[in-house]
Design a protein around this motif. Sequence first.
Motif, PDB file in Angstrom:
ATOM      1  N   LEU A   1      49.063  27.468 -20.434  1.00  0.00           N
ATOM      2  CA  LEU A   1      48.121  28.449 -19.899  1.00  0.00           C
ATOM      3  C   LEU A   1      48.806  29.135 -18.732  1.00  0.00           C
ATOM      4  O   LEU A   1      49.094  28.506 -17.715  1.00  0.00           O
ATOM      5  CB  LEU A   1      46.828  27.780 -19.443  1.00  0.00           C
ATOM      6  CG  LEU A   1      45.968  27.183 -20.542  1.00  0.00           C
ATOM      7  CD1 LEU A   1      44.861  26.339 -19.949  1.00  0.00           C
ATOM      8  CD2 LEU A   1      45.395  28.284 -21.407  1.00  0.00           C
TER       9      LEU A   1
ATOM     10  N   GLN B   1      36.142  29.746 -22.746  1.00  0.00           N
ATOM     11  CA  GLN B   1      36.353  28.338 -22.423  1.00  0.00           C
ATOM     12  C   GLN B   1      36.809  27.554 -23.652  1.00  0.00           C
ATOM     13  O   GLN B   1      37.681  26.695 -23.550  1.00  0.00           O
ATOM     14  CB  GLN B   1      35.087  27.716 -21.820  1.00  0.00           C
ATOM     15  CG  GLN B   1      35.312  26.344 -21.211  1.00  0.00           C
ATOM     16  CD  GLN B   1      36.344  26.345 -20.090  1.00  0.00           C
ATOM     17  OE1 GLN B   1      36.339  27.216 -19.223  1.00  0.00           O
ATOM     18  NE2 GLN B   1      37.254  25.379 -20.104  1.00  0.00           N
TER      19      GLN B   1
ATOM     20  N   VAL C   1      47.787  32.973 -22.284  1.00  0.00           N
ATOM     21  CA  VAL C   1      48.412  31.798 -22.869  1.00  0.00           C
ATOM     22  C   VAL C   1      49.788  32.205 -23.386  1.00  0.00           C
ATOM     23  O   VAL C   1      49.960  33.310 -23.908  1.00  0.00           O
ATOM     24  CB  VAL C   1      47.528  31.182 -23.980  1.00  0.00           C
ATOM     25  CG1 VAL C   1      47.305  32.139 -25.126  1.00  0.00           C
ATOM     26  CG2 VAL C   1      48.084  29.864 -24.478  1.00  0.00           C
TER      27      VAL C   1
ATOM     28  N   GLU D   1      44.459  30.538 -15.758  1.00  0.00           N
ATOM     29  CA  GLU D   1      43.163  29.992 -16.154  1.00  0.00           C
ATOM     30  C   GLU D   1      42.185  31.148 -16.326  1.00  0.00           C
ATOM     31  O   GLU D   1      42.421  32.251 -15.814  1.00  0.00           O
ATOM     32  CB  GLU D   1      42.660  29.030 -15.074  1.00  0.00           C
ATOM     33  CG  GLU D   1      43.447  27.744 -14.967  1.00  0.00           C
ATOM     34  CD  GLU D   1      43.183  26.766 -16.101  1.00  0.00           C
ATOM     35  OE1 GLU D   1      42.125  26.864 -16.762  1.00  0.00           O
ATOM     36  OE2 GLU D   1      44.035  25.885 -16.315  1.00  0.00           O
ATOM     37  N   PRO D   2      41.073  30.915 -17.013  1.00  0.00           N
ATOM     38  CA  PRO D   2      40.098  31.993 -17.192  1.00  0.00           C
ATOM     39  C   PRO D   2      39.613  32.562 -15.858  1.00  0.00           C
ATOM     40  O   PRO D   2      39.337  31.822 -14.922  1.00  0.00           O
ATOM     41  CB  PRO D   2      38.947  31.305 -17.936  1.00  0.00           C
ATOM     42  CG  PRO D   2      39.581  30.160 -18.636  1.00  0.00           C
ATOM     43  CD  PRO D   2      40.682  29.684 -17.717  1.00  0.00           C
TER      44      PRO D   2
ATOM     45  N   GLU E   1      44.929  24.252 -24.559  1.00  0.00           N
ATOM     46  CA  GLU E   1      45.374  23.061 -23.837  1.00  0.00           C
ATOM     47  C   GLU E   1      45.515  21.868 -24.787  1.00  0.00           C
ATOM     48  O   GLU E   1      46.517  21.148 -24.749  1.00  0.00           O
ATOM     49  CB  GLU E   1      44.391  22.741 -22.714  1.00  0.00           C
ATOM     50  CG  GLU E   1      44.853  21.592 -21.834  1.00  0.00           C
ATOM     51  CD  GLU E   1      43.925  21.385 -20.662  1.00  0.00           C
ATOM     52  OE1 GLU E   1      44.365  21.664 -19.530  1.00  0.00           O
ATOM     53  OE2 GLU E   1      42.769  20.959 -20.891  1.00  0.00           O
TER      54      GLU E   1
ATOM     55  N   ARG F   1      40.431  28.337 -24.110  1.00  0.00           N
ATOM     56  CA  ARG F   1      41.217  27.625 -23.111  1.00  0.00           C
ATOM     57  C   ARG F   1      41.395  26.166 -23.518  1.00  0.00           C
ATOM     58  O   ARG F   1      42.485  25.617 -23.486  1.00  0.00           O
ATOM     59  CB  ARG F   1      40.528  27.715 -21.748  1.00  0.00           C
ATOM     60  CG  ARG F   1      41.295  27.080 -20.620  1.00  0.00           C
ATOM     61  CD  ARG F   1      40.367  26.211 -19.751  1.00  0.00           C
ATOM     62  NE  ARG F   1      41.134  25.459 -18.792  1.00  0.00           N
ATOM     63  CZ  ARG F   1      41.703  24.284 -19.059  1.00  0.00           C
ATOM     64  NH1 ARG F   1      41.610  23.744 -20.247  1.00  0.00           N
ATOM     65  NH2 ARG F   1      42.385  23.647 -18.136  1.00  0.00           N
TER      66      ARG F   1
ATOM     67  N   LEU G   1      42.054  35.098 -20.048  1.00  0.00           N
ATOM     68  CA  LEU G   1      43.035  34.077 -19.739  1.00  0.00           C
ATOM     69  C   LEU G   1      44.332  34.526 -20.387  1.00  0.00           C
ATOM     70  O   LEU G   1      44.334  35.430 -21.233  1.00  0.00           O
ATOM     71  CB  LEU G   1      42.605  32.682 -20.203  1.00  0.00           C
ATOM     72  CG  LEU G   1      42.553  32.352 -21.696  1.00  0.00           C
ATOM     73  CD1 LEU G   1      43.909  31.913 -22.225  1.00  0.00           C
ATOM     74  CD2 LEU G   1      41.563  31.216 -21.905  1.00  0.00           C
TER      75      LEU G   1
END
Length: 189
Positions: A136, A123, A151, A139-140, A130, A126, A149
Amino acid sequence: MAFLAKRCSGSNVGGASAAPRPVEEHTGNQRLHNDFTEVHSMDGRVMSSKIVVSDLARSLAFYKGLFGFKEAARLEFCDPDVTEVVLEDVSGARCFVLLQGDVMPVPSVPGWAPLVVQIDDIQAARDEAERSGYELAIEPISFGPVSILMVADPDGYLVEVVSGDPDGLDAAPAGQKIPHPIPQIHDRK
């Protein structure tokens, strides 16, 4: 190669019907077993992966800022002009090379980068991606003891980011199945 063709043809020398006994033959460093359990000419280890980038400074900012990589070496080549930057991860292992040169363009659709980065907190990764304005790709998602995740780096290479213990994942937990991220990746803008 006649040796391999003979072994693959299924012929049984001498007409015996018993299963062949393991036989090892050596040709230089190559070890060949008749059950094909091992065929190689030398012991290899993954040293690093390389990607072609369009802007070294921008790519360095991404890999240093998001994952804490450090520049371990910079190699300048001529004829043609090429720069390679060797990155090391937080353990000090030289793991990834960014390559920029006029004769090697970035693929028009780079796709998956040959890089999976393990981090402690999915998290937090993430949120940092962001906050830094990086795309991204997915998402996870969690699968047993692992969360991932994806990216996109500045050139569009997709980097898989993993948290948890991938070594603890021998098989899917009973009854658990999750969608593979590939459709989500191909649907992105």
